[in-house]
Design an enzyme around this catalytic site. Sequence first.
Site, PDB file in Angstrom:
ATOM      1  N   PRO A   2      36.683 -17.561  43.898  1.00  0.00           N
ATOM      2  CA  PRO A   2      37.267 -17.427  42.573  1.00  0.00           C
ATOM      3  C   PRO A   2      38.506 -16.537  42.554  1.00  0.00           C
ATOM      4  O   PRO A   2      38.541 -15.488  43.196  1.00  0.00           O
ATOM      5  CB  PRO A   2      36.145 -16.784  41.762  1.00  0.00           C
ATOM      6  CG  PRO A   2      35.164 -16.276  42.751  1.00  0.00           C
ATOM      7  CD  PRO A   2      35.634 -16.578  44.105  1.00  0.00           C
ATOM      8  N   GLU A   3      39.475 -16.992  41.812  1.00  0.00           N
ATOM      9  CA  GLU A   3      40.686 -16.212  41.577  1.00  0.00           C
ATOM     10  C   GLU A   3      40.702 -15.846  40.091  1.00  0.00           C
ATOM     11  O   GLU A   3      39.718 -16.058  39.391  1.00  0.00           O
ATOM     12  CB  GLU A   3      41.922 -17.038  41.951  1.00  0.00           C
ATOM     13  CG  GLU A   3      41.869 -17.606  43.359  1.00  0.00           C
ATOM     14  CD  GLU A   3      43.103 -18.400  43.739  1.00  0.00           C
ATOM     15  OE1 GLU A   3      44.187 -18.089  43.225  1.00  0.00           O
ATOM     16  OE2 GLU A   3      42.983 -19.332  44.539  1.00  0.00           O
TER      17      GLU A   3
END
Length: 267
Positions: A2-3
Amino acid sequence: MPELPEVETIARGLDPLVRRRTIAKAEILWERTVDARSIPLETLRGDSIESVGRIGKFLAIGLRSGRTLTVHLRMTGRLTVAKKDTHVPYERLALVFEDGDKLSFADARKFGRIRLLDEVSSDVLGVGIDALSQSLDAAAFGSIVRKRTTPVKALLLDQKRIAGVGNIYANEALFRARIRPRRPAGRLSARERSALLAALRRVLLRAIESRGSSVDDYVDAEGLPGDFQKKLNVYGRAGLPCRRCRTPIKRIVLGQRGTFYCPACQR
DNA sequence: ATCAGCACCTGTTGGC
DNA sequence: TGCCAACAGGTGCTGA
């Protein structure tokens, strides 16, 4: 995995699910999930959750006691709410609530980290200005980029300077700004710098609107995938035709990360 | 300051 | 079908 957009999506989804819940205990299934610098999690007993937010790629769970529990999902971390007795695959830590539910942290690769802190700040977490912060303006961006010889993509990924950008969105922002990933950051023109900053914001905001990118296995707090992977222009598209000009997308390795760009559109 | 290399871990995928 | 290497939305450390 995840960013910024994925973490933001998780924070927004999780907040209404855990707000006001009281923690009965923390169950630690993989010791190293707890950051070595963390306050002992036994002290969570009786504390309750006020809100869930985000700092860079960290989830920040604000507690009634004033403390904050930070969660970094790294590559494969997931946070979901389930009944206490539900078996969650790869579960590494669970906050069991007094009402019988739990906030479950699952993480196949065991890279994720959780840390309980008295005070949070970007400084304590070691991250720079948030990529979506209003104060990341042309001047601030300029001073980050200025005189640096490092490839511009590596700079975008450096959390100590700009927080939240990961491999997908660094590639996508550079495509949108038509800049090659290897270009030394300090040699971008003023025009290119402003194009890049605008592209970065736009890509991140649009990804949040799509609830993130699910390239492989990312899911949000409700277990739902995002949609932005359908809109990716370069990430993961090696050999496929550029959506703008049909030239095959190139893949190189830069800083040990897969890097994708269109050799015709990006200069 | 910067960068390549490796470490941390496990699962999936693609080539032979 | 089977095996193995390469690869994965991240980051931190070491040594050149």
